[in-house]
Design a protein around this motif. Structure first.
Motif, PDB file in Angstrom:
ATOM      1  N   GLN A 181       0.338  -0.898  -0.317  1.00 38.74           N
ATOM      2  CA  GLN A 181       0.332  -0.374  -0.020  1.00 38.74           C
ATOM      3  C   GLN A 181       0.807   1.255  -0.427  1.00 38.74           C
ATOM      4  OE1 GLN A 181      -3.077   0.130   0.109  1.00 38.74           O
ATOM      5  NE2 GLN A 181      -3.155  -1.902  -0.926  1.00 38.74           N
ATOM      6  N   LEU A 182       2.610   1.042  -0.616  1.00 39.52           N
ATOM      7  CA  LEU A 182       3.139   1.888  -0.152  1.00 39.52           C
ATOM      8  C   LEU A 182       3.763   2.156  -2.029  1.00 39.52           C
ATOM      9  CD1 LEU A 182       5.602   1.574   2.941  1.00 39.52           C
ATOM     10  CD2 LEU A 182       4.106   3.517   2.237  1.00 39.52           C
ATOM     11  N   ASP A 183       3.479   3.941  -2.731  1.00 38.12           N
ATOM     12  CA  ASP A 183       3.837   3.919  -3.156  1.00 38.12           C
ATOM     13  C   ASP A 183       5.398   5.069  -3.081  1.00 38.12           C
ATOM     14  OD1 ASP A 183       2.030   3.324  -5.314  1.00 38.12           O
ATOM     15  OD2 ASP A 183       1.254   4.941  -5.350  1.00 38.12           O
ATOM     16  N   LEU A 184       6.621   4.300  -4.034  1.00 40.57           N
ATOM     17  CA  LEU A 184       7.656   5.252  -3.483  1.00 40.57           C
ATOM     18  C   LEU A 184       8.607   5.020  -5.199  1.00 40.57           C
ATOM     19  CD1 LEU A 184       9.870   5.300  -1.059  1.00 40.57           C
ATOM     20  CD2 LEU A 184      10.428   3.050  -1.645  1.00 40.57           C
ATOM     21  N   GLU A 185       8.928   6.386  -4.925  1.00 37.32           N
ATOM     22  CA  GLU A 185       9.973   7.024  -6.434  1.00 37.32           C
ATOM     23  C   GLU A 185      11.178   7.827  -5.737  1.00 37.32           C
ATOM     24  OE1 GLU A 185       7.548  10.498  -7.670  1.00 37.32           O
ATOM     25  OE2 GLU A 185       7.245   8.830  -8.567  1.00 37.32           O
ATOM     26  N   ALA A 186      12.402   6.941  -6.386  1.00 43.15           N
ATOM     27  CA  ALA A 186      13.334   8.185  -6.473  1.00 43.15           C
ATOM     28  C   ALA A 186      13.436   9.482  -6.670  1.00 43.15           C
ATOM     29  CB  ALA A 186      14.530   7.680  -6.700  1.00 43.15           C
ATOM     30  N   ALA A 187      13.660  10.761  -5.869  1.00 41.95           N
ATOM     31  CA  ALA A 187      13.308  11.745  -6.205  1.00 41.95           C
ATOM     32  C   ALA A 187      14.633  13.061  -6.022  1.00 41.95           C
ATOM     33  CB  ALA A 187      12.533  12.627  -5.376  1.00 41.95           C
ATOM     34  N   GLY A 188      15.691  12.512  -6.228  1.00 46.41           N
ATOM     35  CA  GLY A 188      16.994  12.740  -6.722  1.00 46.41           C
ATOM     36  C   GLY A 188      18.006  12.233  -5.906  1.00 46.41           C
ATOM     37  N   SER A 189      19.097  13.309  -5.672  1.00 47.69           N
ATOM     38  CA  SER A 189      20.321  13.009  -4.721  1.00 47.69           C
ATOM     39  C   SER A 189      20.931  14.587  -3.722  1.00 47.69           C
ATOM     40  CB  SER A 189      21.484  12.604  -5.592  1.00 47.69           C
ATOM     41  OG  SER A 189      21.858  11.959  -6.115  1.00 47.69           O
ATOM     42  N   GLU A 190      21.157  14.362  -3.138  1.00 49.41           N
ATOM     43  CA  GLU A 190      21.115  15.554  -1.992  1.00 49.41           C
ATOM     44  C   GLU A 190      22.073  14.641  -0.826  1.00 49.41           C
ATOM     45  OE1 GLU A 190      17.535  17.544  -0.330  1.00 49.41           O
ATOM     46  OE2 GLU A 190      16.772  17.467  -2.197  1.00 49.41           O
ATOM     47  N   THR A 191      23.516  16.522  -0.774  1.00 53.33           N
ATOM     48  CA  THR A 191      23.808  16.053   0.703  1.00 53.33           C
ATOM     49  C   THR A 191      23.048  15.822   2.200  1.00 53.33           C
ATOM     50  OG1 THR A 191      25.995  16.265  -0.658  1.00 53.33           O
ATOM     51  CG2 THR A 191      26.150  16.773   1.957  1.00 53.33           C
ATOM     52  N   VAL A 192      23.060  15.695   3.293  1.00 46.43           N
ATOM     53  CA  VAL A 192      22.310  15.448   4.135  1.00 46.43           C
ATOM     54  C   VAL A 192      23.197  15.399   5.319  1.00 46.43           C
ATOM     55  CG1 VAL A 192      20.439  15.016   6.005  1.00 46.43           C
ATOM     56  CG2 VAL A 192      19.754  14.732   3.765  1.00 46.43           C
ATOM     57  N   SER A 193      23.785  16.299   5.953  1.00 44.66           N
ATOM     58  CA  SER A 193      23.680  16.014   7.825  1.00 44.66           C
ATOM     59  C   SER A 193      25.803  15.602   6.869  1.00 44.66           C
ATOM     60  CB  SER A 193      24.057  15.003   8.811  1.00 44.66           C
ATOM     61  OG  SER A 193      22.745  15.126   8.838  1.00 44.66           O
ATOM     62  N   GLY A 194      25.918  15.765   5.685  1.00 43.60           N
ATOM     63  CA  GLY A 194      27.610  15.446   5.489  1.00 43.60           C
ATOM     64  C   GLY A 194      27.265  14.368   4.803  1.00 43.60           C
ATOM     65  N   LEU A 195      26.845  13.813   4.416  1.00 46.90           N
ATOM     66  CA  LEU A 195      26.670  12.407   3.508  1.00 46.90           C
ATOM     67  C   LEU A 195      25.979  12.270   2.084  1.00 46.90           C
ATOM     68  CD1 LEU A 195      25.364   9.681   6.541  1.00 46.90           C
ATOM     69  CD2 LEU A 195      28.518   9.928   5.838  1.00 46.90           C
ATOM     70  N   ALA A 196      26.387  11.694   1.230  1.00 51.99           N
ATOM     71  CA  ALA A 196      25.156  11.981  -0.047  1.00 51.99           C
ATOM     72  C   ALA A 196      24.240  10.944   0.284  1.00 51.99           C
ATOM     73  CB  ALA A 196      26.268  11.446  -1.557  1.00 51.99           C
ATOM     74  N   THR A 197      23.169  11.434  -0.181  1.00 51.87           N
ATOM     75  CA  THR A 197      22.058  10.610   0.156  1.00 51.87           C
ATOM     76  C   THR A 197      21.186  10.108  -1.021  1.00 51.87           C
ATOM     77  OG1 THR A 197      19.742  12.120   0.747  1.00 51.87           O
ATOM     78  CG2 THR A 197      21.826  10.813   2.215  1.00 51.87           C
TER      79      THR A 197
END
Length: 201
Positions: A109-125
């Motif tokens: 019952q979950l729809d999930l999709e990738a939405a880009g790349s960001e750096t958060v708390s110094g980590l590439a995510t």
């Protein structure tokens, strides 16, 4: 209240990783790490810590002068433990029942999709957008390539009420964790079953 909140968030995170949307699913955790965890809710801010290894996670949270509470997730056993250090007691939780009783939706019952790349708390995510098919819960999660859930931003609706919860990891340290971290301390008494969701008898 806050133990229930943490349990819901942990179960949701677990279900996102094991989502039926195989192609878009966040990466499985491949490393061990510890970090500071900050949870921001409509009711206030909860500070805490987390230690994790593949299939295992321990979260400790504190709010103001309240005594700390601990949630240990053992996905390898499909159980969790709510530990109350001050009382030297714990509750055993069935993760499947916890997901059902806490209002967390089923994986399909979950729809999930990738939405880009960001750096958060110094980590590439990689940023992922998710929404339940009934549109009651949605938001974003940020996972590192190693499968670390660095951030989660969740919006939920319950009837006419809306709430927002943001969870962010800081000072993430990748490295081997003590295995005893993920077990109930020796000498703690198991509490009898009661009203909390998912408790095993």
């Amino acid at each position: 209240m806050f133990t229930r909140l943490l349990a819901r968030l942990l179960v949701l995170s677990w279900m996102l990783v094991y989502s039926a949307a195989e192609a878009a699913s966040p990466p499985m955790l491949t490393v061990e790490y510890s970090a500071h965890r900050r949870i921001e809710t409509d009711q206030g801010v909860i500070e805490g810590s987390v230690a994790a290894a593949p299939g295992m996670e321990r979260s400790e949270m504190r709010m103001g002068s309240m005594s700390s509470s601990v949630m240990i997730m053992r996905n390898d056993r499909k159980v969790g433990y709510m530990v109350m250090p001050a009382q030297r007691m714990y509750l055993e939780v069935d993760l499947a029942q916890a997901a059902q009783r806490s209002g967390t939706v089923a994986q399909d019952q979950l729809d999930l999709e990738a939405a880009g790349s960001e750096t958060v708390s110094g980590l590439a995510t990689t940023k992922y957008k998710f929404v339940t098919k009934d549109r009651s819960t949605g938001g974003f999660v940020w996972y590192s390539d190693e499968g670390i859930p660095v951030k989660m931003d969740v919006l939920s609706k319950y009837g006419s009420d809306k709430s927002r919860t943001t969870v962010t990891l800081h000072d993430v340290r990748i490295g081997e964790q003590d295995r005893t971290t993920f077990d109930v301390p020796a000498g703690f008494a198991r509490m009898p079953s009661g009203g909390l969701f998912g408790m095993k008898r």
